[in-house]
Write a protein that holds these residues in place. Structure first.
Motif, PDB file in Angstrom:
ATOM      1  N   GLU A   6       0.996  -1.510  -0.164  1.00  0.00           N
ATOM      2  CA  GLU A   6      -0.087  -0.093  -0.133  1.00  0.00           C
ATOM      3  C   GLU A   6       0.684   0.945  -0.411  1.00  0.00           C
ATOM      4  O   GLU A   6       2.082   1.258   0.568  1.00  0.00           O
ATOM      5  N   LEU A  20      -5.369   6.219  -1.724  1.00  0.00           N
ATOM      6  CA  LEU A  20      -4.045   4.563  -0.935  1.00  0.00           C
ATOM      7  C   LEU A  20      -3.961   4.054  -2.909  1.00  0.00           C
ATOM      8  O   LEU A  20      -5.163   3.402  -4.012  1.00  0.00           O
ATOM      9  N   SER A  21      -2.969   3.583  -3.188  1.00  0.00           N
ATOM     10  CA  SER A  21      -3.112   2.573  -4.438  1.00  0.00           C
ATOM     11  C   SER A  21      -2.408   0.958  -3.094  1.00  0.00           C
ATOM     12  O   SER A  21      -1.770   1.724  -2.280  1.00  0.00           O
ATOM     13  N   CYS A  22      -2.319   0.036  -4.195  1.00  0.00           N
ATOM     14  CA  CYS A  22      -2.094  -1.075  -3.790  1.00  0.00           C
ATOM     15  C   CYS A  22      -1.803  -1.726  -5.068  1.00  0.00           C
ATOM     16  O   CYS A  22      -2.280  -2.246  -5.445  1.00  0.00           O
ATOM     17  N   TRP A  36     -10.408  -3.270   0.539  1.00  0.00           N
ATOM     18  CA  TRP A  36      -9.753  -2.576   1.618  1.00  0.00           C
ATOM     19  C   TRP A  36     -10.656  -2.550   2.682  1.00  0.00           C
ATOM     20  O   TRP A  36     -11.991  -2.573   3.194  1.00  0.00           O
ATOM     21  N   TYR A  80      -6.899   0.793  -6.489  1.00  0.00           N
ATOM     22  CA  TYR A  80      -7.048   1.864  -5.889  1.00  0.00           C
ATOM     23  C   TYR A  80      -8.429   2.738  -4.767  1.00  0.00           C
ATOM     24  O   TYR A  80      -8.933   1.726  -4.589  1.00  0.00           O
ATOM     25  N   TYR A  95      -5.728  -1.406   4.649  1.00  0.00           N
ATOM     26  CA  TYR A  95      -5.357  -2.282   4.382  1.00  0.00           C
ATOM     27  C   TYR A  95      -6.027  -2.794   3.641  1.00  0.00           C
ATOM     28  O   TYR A  95      -6.851  -3.007   3.427  1.00  0.00           O
ATOM     29  N   CYS A  96      -5.306  -2.999   1.974  1.00  0.00           N
ATOM     30  CA  CYS A  96      -5.782  -4.033   1.164  1.00  0.00           C
ATOM     31  C   CYS A  96      -5.268  -5.087   1.523  1.00  0.00           C
ATOM     32  O   CYS A  96      -4.385  -5.783   1.943  1.00  0.00           O
ATOM     33  N   GLY A 114      -1.689  -6.472   2.631  1.00  0.00           N
ATOM     34  CA  GLY A 114      -0.513  -5.302   3.022  1.00  0.00           C
ATOM     35  C   GLY A 114       0.067  -4.842   4.142  1.00  0.00           C
ATOM     36  O   GLY A 114      -0.311  -5.637   4.845  1.00  0.00           O
ATOM     37  N   THR A 117      -1.145   0.880   5.300  1.00  0.00           N
ATOM     38  CA  THR A 117      -0.610   2.329   5.124  1.00  0.00           C
ATOM     39  C   THR A 117      -1.146   3.050   5.938  1.00  0.00           C
ATOM     40  O   THR A 117      -2.675   3.489   6.547  1.00  0.00           O
TER      41      THR A 117
END
Length: 123
Positions: A6, A20-22, A36, A80, A95-96, A114, A117
């Motif tokens: 993440e 947010l990106s994962c 997510w 995302y 978290y993803c 993940g 973040t």
């Protein structure tokens, strides 16, 4: 090496936005549903949103519906979470996770998580 990483967290004022990106590596994200999750201090982990493997079907918790949007780019192996109109109660570690399924089924369990973040919403 299998990784699900993440990024995009940070400190934002109430009413602000974050994306947010994962990013997945070592496995094909398009084979999995992805969710997510958020864990706020002193609270249990909460499921926020889920996207089935193709991205055509998504779902949201009532707490974020209308403010958060999940999307994915399977060609980039990335999912995302666009977060708008953030509130102090959105603070937590995000978290993803990839489900052991193409569909958003908690019964299936999770294949990958993940590392999380931090998102802090404060003035």
């Amino acid at each position: 090496q299998l990784q699900f990483v993440e990024s995009g967290g940070g400190l934002v004022q109430p009413g602000g936005s974050l994306r947010l990106s994962c990013a997945a590596s070592g496995f094909t994200l398009g084979s999995y549903a992805v969710g997510w999750f958020r864990q706020a201090p002193g609270k249990e982990r909460e499921g926020l949103s889920c996207s089935e493997n193709s991205g055509t079907s998504t779902g949201y918790a009532d707490s974020v519906k209308g403010r958060f949007t999940i999307s994915r780019d399977n060609a980039k192996n990335t999912v995302y979470l666009e977060m708008n109109n953030l509130k102090p109660e959105d603070t937590g570690v995000y978290y993803c996770a990839a489900y052991k399924s193409m569909w958003c089924s908690t019964h299936a369990g999770y294949a990958y998580w993940g590392q999380g973040t931090q998102v802090t919403v404060s003035s």
